[in-house]
Motif scaffolding. Sequence first.
Motif, PDB file in Angstrom:
ATOM      1  N   UNK A   1       0.948  -1.133  -0.173  1.00 26.13           N
ATOM      2  CA  UNK A   1       0.195  -0.434   0.329  1.00 26.13           C
ATOM      3  C   UNK A   1       0.926   1.165   0.047  1.00 26.13           C
TER       4      UNK A   1
ATOM      5  N   UNK B   1       0.469   4.279   0.802  1.00 24.11           N
ATOM      6  CA  UNK B   1       0.582   5.089   2.184  1.00 24.11           C
ATOM      7  C   UNK B   1       1.329   4.388   3.379  1.00 24.11           C
ATOM      8  N   UNK B   2       1.776   3.165   2.506  1.00 19.82           N
ATOM      9  CA  UNK B   2       2.956   2.042   3.958  1.00 19.82           C
ATOM     10  C   UNK B   2       4.127   2.500   3.663  1.00 19.82           C
ATOM     11  N   UNK B   3       4.692   3.025   2.370  1.00 16.98           N
ATOM     12  CA  UNK B   3       6.085   2.923   1.891  1.00 16.98           C
ATOM     13  C   UNK B   3       6.915   4.311   2.821  1.00 16.98           C
ATOM     14  N   UNK B   4       7.897   4.029   2.815  1.00 17.96           N
ATOM     15  CA  UNK B   4       8.528   4.914   3.368  1.00 17.96           C
ATOM     16  C   UNK B   4       9.918   4.921   3.044  1.00 17.96           C
TER      17      UNK B   4
ATOM     18  N   UNK C   1       4.228   0.794  14.576  1.00 11.76           N
ATOM     19  CA  UNK C   1       3.907   0.812  13.251  1.00 11.76           C
ATOM     20  C   UNK C   1       4.790   1.753  12.528  1.00 11.76           C
ATOM     21  N   UNK C   2       5.807   2.071  12.968  1.00 11.59           N
ATOM     22  CA  UNK C   2       6.912   2.518  11.841  1.00 11.59           C
ATOM     23  C   UNK C   2       7.749   2.223  12.872  1.00 11.59           C
ATOM     24  N   UNK C   3       9.218   2.277  10.989  1.00  8.54           N
ATOM     25  CA  UNK C   3      10.867   2.746  11.609  1.00  8.54           C
ATOM     26  C   UNK C   3      11.609   3.784  11.448  1.00  8.54           C
TER      27      UNK C   3
ATOM     28  N   UNK D   1      -3.926   4.792  24.896  1.00  9.55           N
ATOM     29  CA  UNK D   1      -1.896   4.338  24.743  1.00  9.55           C
ATOM     30  C   UNK D   1      -1.205   5.338  24.679  1.00  9.55           C
TER      31      UNK D   1
ATOM     32  N   UNK E   1       0.774   9.957  22.318  1.00  8.19           N
ATOM     33  CA  UNK E   1      -0.159   9.029  22.098  1.00  8.19           C
ATOM     34  C   UNK E   1       0.419   7.984  21.128  1.00  8.19           C
ATOM     35  N   UNK E   2       1.459   8.567  20.310  1.00  7.06           N
ATOM     36  CA  UNK E   2       2.589   7.696  19.699  1.00  7.06           C
ATOM     37  C   UNK E   2       3.026   8.433  18.643  1.00  7.06           C
TER      38      UNK E   2
ATOM     39  N   UNK F   1       6.386   8.659  15.405  1.00  4.54           N
ATOM     40  CA  UNK F   1       5.609   8.714  14.316  1.00  4.54           C
ATOM     41  C   UNK F   1       6.929   8.717  13.329  1.00  4.54           C
ATOM     42  N   UNK F   2       7.591   8.912  14.360  1.00  8.80           N
ATOM     43  CA  UNK F   2       9.667   8.748  13.299  1.00  8.80           C
ATOM     44  C   UNK F   2      10.294   8.857  13.798  1.00  8.80           C
TER      45      UNK F   2
ATOM     46  N   UNK G   1       9.726  12.135  17.189  1.00  7.63           N
ATOM     47  CA  UNK G   1       8.243  13.340  16.452  1.00  7.63           C
ATOM     48  C   UNK G   1       7.258  12.445  16.359  1.00  7.63           C
TER      49      UNK G   1
ATOM     50  N   UNK H   1       2.397  13.886  16.966  1.00  3.48           N
ATOM     51  CA  UNK H   1       1.514  14.926  16.559  1.00  3.48           C
ATOM     52  C   UNK H   1       0.576  14.636  17.755  1.00  3.48           C
TER      53      UNK H   1
END
Lengths: 309, 316
Positions: free
Chosen positions: B77, B79-82, B116-118, B139, B173-174, B176-177, B188, B190
Motif C-alpha cells: 500500500x 500509504x505504508x511506504x517510507x 507502526x513505523x521504523x 495508548x 499518544x504515539x 511517528x518517526x 517525532x 503529533x
Amino acid sequence: MPGGKGRAAPRQEAGREPVGTGRSPGPVAPEGNAARQERLALTAAPGEDGDAPSPFAAAGRALAGDPGGRPDDLAGGAGALAEYQAALRALYQQADAAIADEIAYMRSRGVPDEEIAKWAVEARNAAKARIRRWDVLKSWAEQRNLVKYGDALGPSYGQLRSGDPARGMAPRGDGEIIEAATRTNRRVNRWAGRLRIAGRILIAIDLAVSGYRVWKAPPEDRPKVFIREATGLAGALAGGWAGAKLGGMAGAGIGAWFGGAGAAPGAAIGSLIGGLVGAISGAWAGAEAGDWIVDELYPPAETRFEAGS
Amino acid sequence: MSAGWLVRTAEGRLARLVGDALLPLEGVPPLPGLPASRIAFAGGRRAVLAAGDGDRVRAWRSDDGDRWLPVPPLACDWDRVGLFADPGAVTCVAPGLARIGTPEGWRDLPLPEGAGWIGPGRGGWWAVGSLPVEGADERVAAAWRPAGAGRAATRAHPGLVAAMRLRAGGGFDRFLAVDARAEPVVLASQCAWFLDDPSGFLHVLDRGGRLRSRRVPDRAVARLDREADGTPVAFTDDGERWRWRGRWRRDGWAAGIRAALGTAPARVHVAAAEGRVRALAWSARGGPVALGSEDGGRRWFRVERPELEFLAAHAA
C-alpha cells in the motif's frame, strides 16, 4: 464552509444508514434515548436537518446541567459570556461522544475503517460548523484552518491521508483518524471548565451587586433601578459578544497584512480586545438605554412630590 | 549531487534540475501519467526514488544521483511506504512486519506489537509506535531499540513526569518517526486530537533515557534529518527548519517561504545543502511552487520552468 463539502449526517432514524459511508452498515440497532439523538443531530450539516436543536438552546440546557433545564442563568456581562463559551465547549464534547458511539456501532456492523474515518471527519466538521455559528471566540482556529487547509472547519479526509513517503514518517492511517475523531482538545476542555466556574462567579457578583443596588434604592425607585441594572447587564453581554466577533474579524484582517500566518493571532488578539471594549461599551449603552426607558415609563414631567414631614 | 529539484518532462521522463541543467536519471524508465503524489524522492548520503504503481511499489537507488539501480517491485500500500536516503532503503511497514528494500532485494524485520513505523539507527532499525495503558482506554508512545539480529525489541522508557506532561498536551499518544543514526536520538509525534490541533512534537532522547520535548504549535513535523556533524534537524510542514543545540531553535525559514509564496503554505517539502536550499510549497489552493534560496534560507525566490513538472526538492 458549513455544508459546502457535502458534510455527512449520521444515523438518526431506524433503517437509515450513515450518510457518506457509501454502503450500508447492515440492520440498524434499536434507537437510543432522545438525548443521544439530540447529540447526534449536532453532527448533521447545517441546513440538512430540520429538527436538530439550535446550539444556543442546547448551550443553555448544558449550562443548566440538565438536558431538560432552562438557561435561567444565561445573563450578565463577561460572566455570562464566559459561561456561554464553556457551554458551547460542553456541547462540542457531547457531539464528540455521539460520534464515538456511532463509530462503535458502525464497527460492530463491520463497516470498513476507511468509510468510518471519512464519516467521522465529516461529522466532526459538521459539528464544528453547527456549534461555531454561535461561537464568538472561534476566529483564531478558523483563520489557522483557512490558511492550512483552505477550509475554516479543518482538514478533509483526503488532506489527512495525503502523506509524503519521502519524509520518512508514519502516515495517518484510518485507525488513527478514527481515534482522533473521538478526541477533543484536553487543554481547551480544562480551560472551558475553569471558564465556566469563573463565569458563574462573575455572574453571581454581577447579580449580587445589581440586587444590592435595587434593594438599597427607595421603594418607589426600585423599578427604575431594576430596569437600569437589567439593561446594563444585557448590554454588557450583547456588547461583549458583538465586540469579540467584530474584533476577531478586524484582528484577522490586520494580521493578514503581516503574511497569512498573522491572521490567526490577529484574530485572537482582536477577539480579546473587541470583547473587552464591547462589554464595557455595551454596559454603558445598556445603562443609557435603561435610562431612556425609565424616562419613557416615568416621564419627569409627571413627577409628583409627596408631602414630607 | 548538488541541491536541485526532481522534475518530470512532458515526455514523462524523470530528471534532476540543478541550476539550469537537466540531468536525466539513468536507469529509471519514463513514468508518464503517474500522479505526482505517487512519486517520492529522498536525497542524502544516497538517493532513493519510489513510485506507487497500482498496488505495487517500484523503487530505485543511486549513490551519485545519475546512475540508478532498481529495487525489486513489491506489493505494498503506497500509504505504508517510507524512503530513507541514509542508509538508502525503501520500506513497507505493516502491523507486525517491516520490509526493507534495496537493490539487493527485500528483507523482513519482525516488529513488536504496537510498533507502526521504523527509522534508521546506528545499531540497526529502530521501531516506534504506541503501547496500551493498563486499565485505561489509552495508548502511550513507545520506541524500541534494535536488539540483535536486526530485531527491534528493547523498549526505550522516557521519564514519568515527561510522559504525564506530554500526555496532557496530546503529544505522547504515539511516536511517528525516529532518527537514531547518532546521539541524541530524535523522535517525532503529533497531537492526539489532530483534527482540532495540528501541532507536532519534537523529542530528544539522551543516553540516560531522559526525554526532552518541544511542542511546535500549529504545524506538523514533516521530516527528521541530521547535519554533517550529526546535529539533529527537523523540518515542519510550513517549511521551518529546527536545529537542536541543547534545545530546539527555529531558523526562520518559514517567514521567507511565506513571503516568496505570497501566502502561508499548507505544506512545504524542503531540502538543504551547504547554504543552497530548495523547496516545493503547496498552498491550500494548490501547487506546488518551486522555491530556491542561496543564502541559507533567509531570502527565497520563485523558480519558473512551466515546461517541467516539479516533483520534489533534493539536497544531495
